[in-house]
Design an enzyme around this catalytic site. Structure first.
Site, short mmCIF file in Angstrom:
data_model
loop_
_atom_site.label_atom_id
_atom_site.label_comp_id
_atom_site.label_asym_id
_atom_site.label_seq_id
_atom_site.Cartn_x
_atom_site.Cartn_y
_atom_site.Cartn_z
N SER A 1 0.85 -1.19 0.00
CA SER A 1 0.00 0.00 0.00
C SER A 1 0.88 1.24 0.00
CB SER A 1 -0.92 0.01 1.22
OG SER A 1 -0.21 0.35 2.38
N TYR B 1 1.22 -0.62 10.89
CA TYR B 1 0.69 -1.01 9.58
C TYR B 1 1.74 -0.77 8.50
CZ TYR B 1 -2.60 -1.42 5.67
OH TYR B 1 -3.23 -1.82 4.51
#
Length: 270
Positions: A108, A133
């Site tokens: 991402s 994350y």
């Protein structure tokens, strides 16, 4: 279709079959946060012995506001989004080699921020939802690049590359009470509103395209990175992108490979 929720998976399979008459489709149980679930699915597929053509490492959870731990003792994001994927790929290597599989690993935009927490990959101290994350997505990207290097060096015949979806209002961002997010955040509501108007952000459908392109296009190559071609790579048609600097180091790739082998107790057979 490997699915965590069997009922939802069966319903999705039924919708696909209604839209695609004659398709052959089955649902299998897989919870990537559980190494025993990963082993169970791998054992089933190895017993069936059918080569795999495509493997997309895409499943995940995102930013629980407080640290959660899996039954194996790992931080939830790192376990589900990274360790489960690499443990599955390692166990399935005979089928990947036989099928000359196209392996696509979904990272991402967050993989271009922060860094790997090498000293505390399980976030036992100082847990931060977004920083952890990013740590996980960088780790996953390093794995994918190292997988391609090892396949090339050892003649496995795999093609491993990377994709990212941009930003879109998928359920990954939605309220998930079981993860400690009882309501949608202001950020999520803004993304939904702008996406509906075709401004800045993509849709769930457009977000899927880079991974599909990386897995299926004859022009997609191993060791490369694909994402949306629009402004700031937030939305748009799939295209090749420059690899993020955090994912490019062969030394970091080898270090990450050795670390997760120790953590999950599974190695890629030579």
């Amino acid at each position: 279709m490997p699915v965590r929720n069997r009922a939802k998976g069966e319903a999705a399979a039924q919708r696909i079959l209604e839209r695609t008459p004659g398709a052959q489709l089955s649902a299998r149980t897989l919870d990537l946060s559980s190494l025993s679930s990963v082993a169970d699915l791998a054992d089933q597929l190895l017993q069936e012995g059918r080569p795999l053509d495509i493997l997309v490492n895409n499943a995940g959870v995102m930013t629980p506001p407080t640290r959660q731990v899996t039954t194996d003792g790992f931080e939830l994001q790192f376990a589900t989004n990274h360790l489960g994927h690499v443990a599955l790929a390692a166990r399935l290597l005979p089928l990947l080699r036989e099928g000359k599989t196209h392996v696509v690993t979904q990272v991402s935009l967050s993989a271009n921020h922060n860094a790997v927490n090498w000293e505390d990959p399980n976030w036992e101290t100082g847990y931060d939802a977004f920083t952890s994350y990013s740590h996980m997505k960088i780790a996953l990207g390093l794995f994918a690049m190292e997988l391609h290097r090892r396949s090339t060096a050892q003649g496995w015949g795999l093609r491993s590359n990377l994709a990212h979806p941009g930003i879109s209002p998928t359920n990954l961002l939605a309220a998930q009470p079981q993860m400690g997010r009882p309501d949608d955040t202001v950020r999520v509501r803004a993304i939904r509103a702008l996406s509906r108007r075709g401004i800045l952000f993509g849709t769930a459908e457009s977000a899927a395209l880079p991974a599909v392109y990386a897995a299926t296009s004859p022009d997609a190559k191993g060791g490369l990175f694909y994402g949306p071609e629009g402004f700031q790579h937030l939305r748009g048609a799939p295209a090749e992108e420059p690899l993020y600097s955090r994912l490019a180091s062969p030394e970091d790739g080898r270090r990450m490979w050795e670390m997760w082998e120790r953590m999950v107790g599974v190695s890629f057979p030579e």
